[in-house]
Write an enzyme that holds these catalytic residues in place. Structure first.
Site, short mmCIF file in Angstrom:
data_model
loop_
_atom_site.label_atom_id
_atom_site.label_comp_id
_atom_site.label_asym_id
_atom_site.label_seq_id
_atom_site.Cartn_x
_atom_site.Cartn_y
_atom_site.Cartn_z
N ASP A 1 39.08 51.58 30.01
CA ASP A 1 39.72 50.60 30.90
C ASP A 1 38.94 50.44 32.20
O ASP A 1 39.19 51.14 33.19
CB ASP A 1 41.17 51.03 31.16
CG ASP A 1 41.96 50.00 31.95
OD1 ASP A 1 41.36 49.01 32.41
OD2 ASP A 1 43.18 50.19 32.11
N SER B 1 40.97 49.51 35.45
CA SER B 1 41.61 50.63 36.13
C SER B 1 40.61 51.51 36.86
O SER B 1 40.82 51.90 38.01
CB SER B 1 42.41 51.46 35.13
OG SER B 1 43.53 50.74 34.66
N TYR C 1 51.81 43.59 33.19
CA TYR C 1 51.31 42.81 34.33
C TYR C 1 52.48 42.12 35.03
O TYR C 1 53.54 41.91 34.46
CB TYR C 1 50.30 41.76 33.88
CG TYR C 1 49.01 42.32 33.36
CD1 TYR C 1 48.02 42.78 34.24
CD2 TYR C 1 48.75 42.39 31.99
CE1 TYR C 1 46.82 43.29 33.76
CE2 TYR C 1 47.56 42.90 31.50
CZ TYR C 1 46.59 43.35 32.40
OH TYR C 1 45.41 43.86 31.93
#
Length: 381
Positions: free
Chosen positions: A130, A133, A230
């Site tokens: 990711d 992140s 989200y």
């Protein structure tokens, strides 16, 4: 299986797509690694370190990518760059696909198989890949450091013989990865921290870090999160109520850090000119969304703007301001993904096209834009 790591051509990009650690691990998968000379210098990595890890050095980008099966990059390659890539090469990078359909079409027409690391699905097995992140975490940290540097006053409360220095008040807007790291960093520096987010789940996370949560907690707020985790775009009515609450709160803050982004859309405007003008002389706004249009009405990409005594910080590529750490994390994200594309027994590329990671991230293949969100068919609809 040749894997190439060229120098990033964007002068504002100091990160690199591999480190000596990931080069060693890629060699362990059976790959021949070629790194362009100087690729890691802006991230504090000498050419000799890449060589010691098992990479070969090439003097130019053209020599680096010649006949490469895989090209690892930080940013999407330009047409001048991928003119030297062989047809069928896998290109893995942060592709910034939204609004750049022409660039995707050009990569497709060049015969490239491209993967966008930022489209990695938020599932357990993909956490180590990711990039959003890993890079946002650093951006949140750096935002506080930049804000503290521009503030010009102490962050923690200090009790001295000459009197007491009050703690700085820091308000973080958006409690995703960047926002939570900003909260934690500001708290470690001794600030009094408040935060806001439209997602109900964020309240508990904010409070667990010792910050106070600020939001209009009505019925719409309780439903304001997508299945992917989200933030949803809120109604005009909710935005007005939240804006009024935030406006009153911002006027009392020393540092405001904005982190709100909606994938595929311009950044929502959260801090108006009037809000900035309500802040005290010497206050600071750090806008982490400036590259997507900004959360603050007055922010400018790549600039620190001063408006009526308030500094609005709009640095581009904030993770790149911590290039060595950002590169180390990004390179690990890349390795974890590349590992899934390799047959370890045969030590050769073996892309599983039905793998959910591949389907989620593959933009171009077989001369066409294949990702459902960016294909011409999707655009026509």
């Amino acid at each position: 299986m040749k894997i190439a790591i060229p120098v990033e051509t964007d002068e504002a990009e100091p990160r690199v797509a591999a480190t000596p650690e990931t080069v060693k691990r890629l060699v362990g998968l059976g790959a021949d690694i070629v790194v362009q000379a100087g690729a890691g210098l802006a991230s504090g990595i000498r050419d000799a370190e890449f060589e010691a890890a098992g990479a070969k050095l090439a003097p130019t980008a053209k020599d680096t990518v010649a006949s490469a099966d895989v090209v690892l990059k930080v940013r999407r390659p330009t047409p001048d760059e991928f003119a030297d890539y062989k047809s069928g090469a896998l290109v893995i990078a942060i592709m910034d696909p939204y609004g750049n359909e022409a660039a995707l079409k050009a990569m497709a027409e060049a015969g490239l198989v491209s993967f966008a690391m930022e489209l990695m699905p938020r599932i357990t097995r993909a956490q180590v890949m990711d990039v959003l992140s890993s890079q946002a975490n650093l951006a949140g940290y750096r935002a506080v450091i930049d804000g503290a540097a521009e503030y010009g006053r102490a962050m923690p409360m200090m009790m001295t013989a000459a009197g007491t220095v009050p703690a700085a008040k820091v308000f973080v807007m958006g409690a995703g990865v960047a926002g939570l790291q900003a909260i934690a960093t500001a708290r470690r520096l001794g600030a009094v921290v408040t935060a806001t987010d439209v997602r109900p789940a964020a309240k508990e996370q904010v409070e667990s870090l010792g910050a106070k949560f600020i939001a209009v907690e009505d019925d719409e707020f309780k439903q304001a999160e997508t299945s992917g985790g989200y933030a949803k775009e809120m109604s005009k009515e909710y935005q007005a109520k939240q804006a009024a609450l935030v406006a009153a709160h911002i006027a009392k803050q020393d540092i405001v850090i904005t982190t709100a982004l909606i994938p595929g859309r311009p950044a929502p405007k959260l801090v108006s000119k009037e809000m900035v003008e309500s802040m005290k002389q010497g206050s600071v706004v750090v806008d982490l969304a400036v590259e997507r249009g900004g959360n603050c009405e007055l922010s400018e990409p790549g600039a620190v703007v001063v408006h009526e005594g308030v500094k609005i910080v709009g640095h581009n590529n904030v993770p790149g301001r911590l290039a060595a750490t950002a590169s180390a994390l990004y390179a690990k994200n890349l390795f974890a993904f590349v590992e899934t594309l390799v047959d370890k027994a045969a030590k050769a590329l073996a892309v599983k096209w039905d793998d959910e990671l591949v389907k989620a991230t593959c933009l171009t293949k077989d001369g066409a834009v294949v990702h459902p969100s960016f294909s011409p068919k999707h655009a026509a609809e």
